[in-house]
Write a protein that holds these residues in place. Structure first.
Motif, short mmCIF file in Angstrom:
data_model
loop_
_atom_site.label_atom_id
_atom_site.label_comp_id
_atom_site.label_asym_id
_atom_site.label_seq_id
_atom_site.Cartn_x
_atom_site.Cartn_y
_atom_site.Cartn_z
N GLU A 51 0.85 -1.19 0.00
CA GLU A 51 0.00 0.00 0.00
C GLU A 51 0.87 1.23 0.00
O GLU A 51 1.68 1.42 0.89
N CYS A 52 0.71 2.05 -1.04
CA CYS A 52 1.52 3.25 -1.17
C CYS A 52 1.21 4.22 -0.03
O CYS A 52 0.06 4.57 0.18
N PRO A 53 2.25 4.64 0.73
CA PRO A 53 2.04 5.55 1.85
C PRO A 53 1.67 6.96 1.41
O PRO A 53 1.13 7.74 2.18
N GLY A 54 1.96 7.29 0.16
CA GLY A 54 1.69 8.64 -0.34
C GLY A 54 0.22 8.87 -0.63
O GLY A 54 -0.32 9.94 -0.34
N CYS A 55 -0.43 7.88 -1.20
CA CYS A 55 -1.83 8.05 -1.63
C CYS A 55 -2.75 7.09 -0.90
O CYS A 55 -3.93 6.99 -1.24
N ASN A 56 -2.23 6.36 0.07
CA ASN A 56 -3.01 5.37 0.82
C ASN A 56 -3.60 4.29 -0.08
O ASN A 56 -4.69 3.79 0.17
N GLY A 57 -2.92 4.00 -1.13
CA GLY A 57 -3.34 2.89 -1.99
C GLY A 57 -4.33 3.24 -3.09
O GLY A 57 -4.75 2.37 -3.83
N THR A 58 -4.69 4.51 -3.22
CA THR A 58 -5.66 4.89 -4.25
C THR A 58 -4.98 5.12 -5.60
O THR A 58 -5.62 4.98 -6.64
N GLY A 59 -3.72 5.53 -5.57
CA GLY A 59 -3.01 5.82 -6.81
C GLY A 59 -3.36 7.16 -7.42
O GLY A 59 -2.99 7.46 -8.55
N LEU A 60 -4.10 7.98 -6.69
CA LEU A 60 -4.54 9.27 -7.22
C LEU A 60 -3.66 10.42 -6.76
O LEU A 60 -3.25 10.48 -5.61
N PHE A 61 -3.39 11.32 -7.69
CA PHE A 61 -2.58 12.49 -7.37
C PHE A 61 -3.25 13.35 -6.28
O PHE A 61 -2.58 13.88 -5.41
N SER A 62 -4.57 13.46 -6.36
CA SER A 62 -5.29 14.30 -5.38
C SER A 62 -5.10 13.79 -3.96
O SER A 62 -4.89 14.58 -3.03
N SER A 65 -1.43 14.57 -2.92
CA SER A 65 -1.15 15.97 -2.60
C SER A 65 -1.78 16.36 -1.26
O SER A 65 -1.24 17.19 -0.54
N GLU A 66 -2.90 15.72 -0.89
CA GLU A 66 -3.49 15.99 0.41
C GLU A 66 -2.61 15.49 1.54
O GLU A 66 -2.55 16.09 2.60
N SER A 67 -1.96 14.36 1.33
CA SER A 67 -1.13 13.78 2.38
C SER A 67 0.24 14.43 2.48
O SER A 67 0.96 14.20 3.43
N GLU A 68 0.60 15.20 1.52
CA GLU A 68 1.93 15.85 1.54
C GLU A 68 1.97 16.99 2.53
O GLU A 68 1.05 17.76 2.61
#
Ligand code: ZN
Length: 68
Positions: A51-62, A65-68
């Motif tokens: 599970e990608c920690p950047g997008c929580n597994g959604t794969g979406l840029f939006s 960017s919220e998690s950044e």
């Protein structure tokens, strides 16, 4: 340290270009839209490999960017 800053500036420029292309496509720059991080080479990512920690597994840029 001159060489290091030159490389750092180059990396930053590349990163900015990469991020804007990811933004255009609406895909997460960490996992490139896959929703998981396939690299596993870095210990930090190892636990989160599926599970990608950047997008929580959604794969979406939006989401990224919220998690950044
Ligand atoms: Zn992601």
């Amino acid at each position: 340290m001159g060489l290091f800053s030159a490389i750092s500036a180059w990396t930053t420029a590349r990163q900015a270009k990469f991020l804007s292309s990811m933004e255009e496509n609406g895909t997460c720059p960490d996992c490139r839209g896959r929703g998981f991080n396939p690299y596993g080479a870095h210990e930090f990512y190892y636990a989160n490999m599926y599970e990608c920690p950047g997008c929580n597994g959604t794969g979406l840029f939006s989401d990224w960017s919220e998690s950044e």
